[in-house]
Each structure stands twice: as C-alpha cells, then as structure tokens.
Design a protein around this motif. Structure first.
Motif, PDB file in Angstrom:
ATOM      1  N   THR A   1      -1.921   1.181   5.720  1.00 39.43           N
ATOM      2  CA  THR A   1      -3.346   1.448   5.908  1.00 39.43           C
ATOM      3  C   THR A   1      -4.158   0.160   5.773  1.00 39.43           C
ATOM      4  O   THR A   1      -5.159  -0.021   6.481  1.00 39.43           O
ATOM      5  N   ASP A   2      -3.722  -0.750   4.913  1.00 44.52           N
ATOM      6  CA  ASP A   2      -4.385  -2.058   4.792  1.00 44.52           C
ATOM      7  C   ASP A   2      -4.217  -2.859   6.079  1.00 44.52           C
ATOM      8  O   ASP A   2      -5.146  -3.526   6.538  1.00 44.52           O
TER       9      ASP A   2
ATOM     10  N   GLN B   1      -6.478  -1.520   8.768  1.00 43.91           N
ATOM     11  CA  GLN B   1      -7.846  -1.957   8.504  1.00 43.91           C
ATOM     12  C   GLN B   1      -8.043  -3.413   8.960  1.00 43.91           C
ATOM     13  O   GLN B   1      -9.059  -3.735   9.581  1.00 43.91           O
TER      14      GLN B   1
ATOM     15  N   HIS C   1       2.001   9.167   9.351  1.00 40.90           N
ATOM     16  CA  HIS C   1       1.154  10.346   9.221  1.00 40.90           C
ATOM     17  C   HIS C   1       1.743  11.333   8.200  1.00 40.90           C
ATOM     18  O   HIS C   1       1.034  11.859   7.358  1.00 40.90           O
TER      19      HIS C   1
ATOM     20  N   ALA D   1       1.361   9.951   4.640  1.00 42.97           N
ATOM     21  CA  ALA D   1      -0.038  10.042   4.171  1.00 42.97           C
ATOM     22  C   ALA D   1      -0.375  11.450   3.723  1.00 42.97           C
ATOM     23  O   ALA D   1      -1.215  11.650   2.846  1.00 42.97           O
TER      24      ALA D   1
END
Length: 140
Positions: free
Chosen positions: A95-96, A99, A135, A138
């Motif tokens: 996720t980092d 981003q 997915h 998460a």
C-alpha cells in the motif's frame, strides 16, 4: 503483503558510461521497460524505455538515416537517465508503494536493502500481477 513478495528480483542493470546502443539492445530483447543504473555497485538512476526513445533519432534504421542519427547510439546512459529515483525498502507494505506510484506519477520503484544495495525493482506490472492476492490480504 510486502514489496519483497512481489518485486522483480532478476535484474538487468547498466552502468553510467554504457552506450545507448547497449540499452537499445537490452530493450529490444527483453519484456521489461526499466533499467537500474549503477555506479560502483550503488543505484545512481533509472533508464526507462521512453527515455531511450526520446534520446534516439527517429530515423535510425530507415533509408534517410544519417551519421548524426547513428551517433545518437553513442550517447551515454548518464545523459538520459532519471537521477535520484524514489526507492522503497523490501519490507515496506505494498500500500505504501501504491501511494508512492500515485503521488509521484512514476512507473517503477527500485528496491534497496538497508545497506543501499539494489535488491529488486517494483513496477505497476508487478502490482497488477499480484492484485488478487493483495486484495485478499487486505481483507484479512
């Protein structure tokens, strides 16, 4: 999931003073679009296939090719590479990475170990190949 789980580990790299003819040869024979550039074993930059296309004459290999067109192949990697690329650690969360990709409009992140040695490279393609797993992880 962590970057190390999905990054590309089998790297092809070039050096600062390598000629663009070498870069072209590599891109002509492989299916990736980024080459880390090393200087004495340390990451100095990244060459994207688009960087190469911008640097080479569009007349290469055509009937109107001149000596100037062919001379573009003798430029050096350091003349066209992106310097000081953003990097990420292998233990960083995906996720980092997403981003960083989104905020900086980039298409690859070299993955550096704590000692600043290149360990791999993460691209959007790597993320998309693993998207179902990302997915599912998460959701847990």
């Amino acid at each position: 999931m962590q970057v190390a789980e999905v990054m590309s580990r089998h790297l092809v790299t070039v050096e600062l003073d390598d000629k663009l003819s070498l870069v072209k040869e590599i891109f002509d024979h492989v299916k990736f679009h980024h080459l880390p550039v090393l200087d004495q074993g340390r990451l100095a930059g990244v060459v994207h296939e688009r960087d190469l296309l911008r640097a080479l004459s569009p007349n290469l290999g055509t009937l109107v090719e001149t000596w100037r067109d062919a001379a573009t192949l003798h430029k050096r990697v350091h003349q066209i590479m992106s310097r000081k690329p953003l990097t990420i650690a292998p233990h960083a969360a995906l996720t980092d990475a997403v981003q960083l990709f989104n905020q900086n409009n980039i298409t690859c992140l070299p993955v550096l170990q704590e000692d600043e040695r290149l360990q791999g490279i993460l691209t959007w393609h790597d993320l998309l190949k693993h998207w179902p797993g990302m997915h599912a992880a998460a959701a847990l």
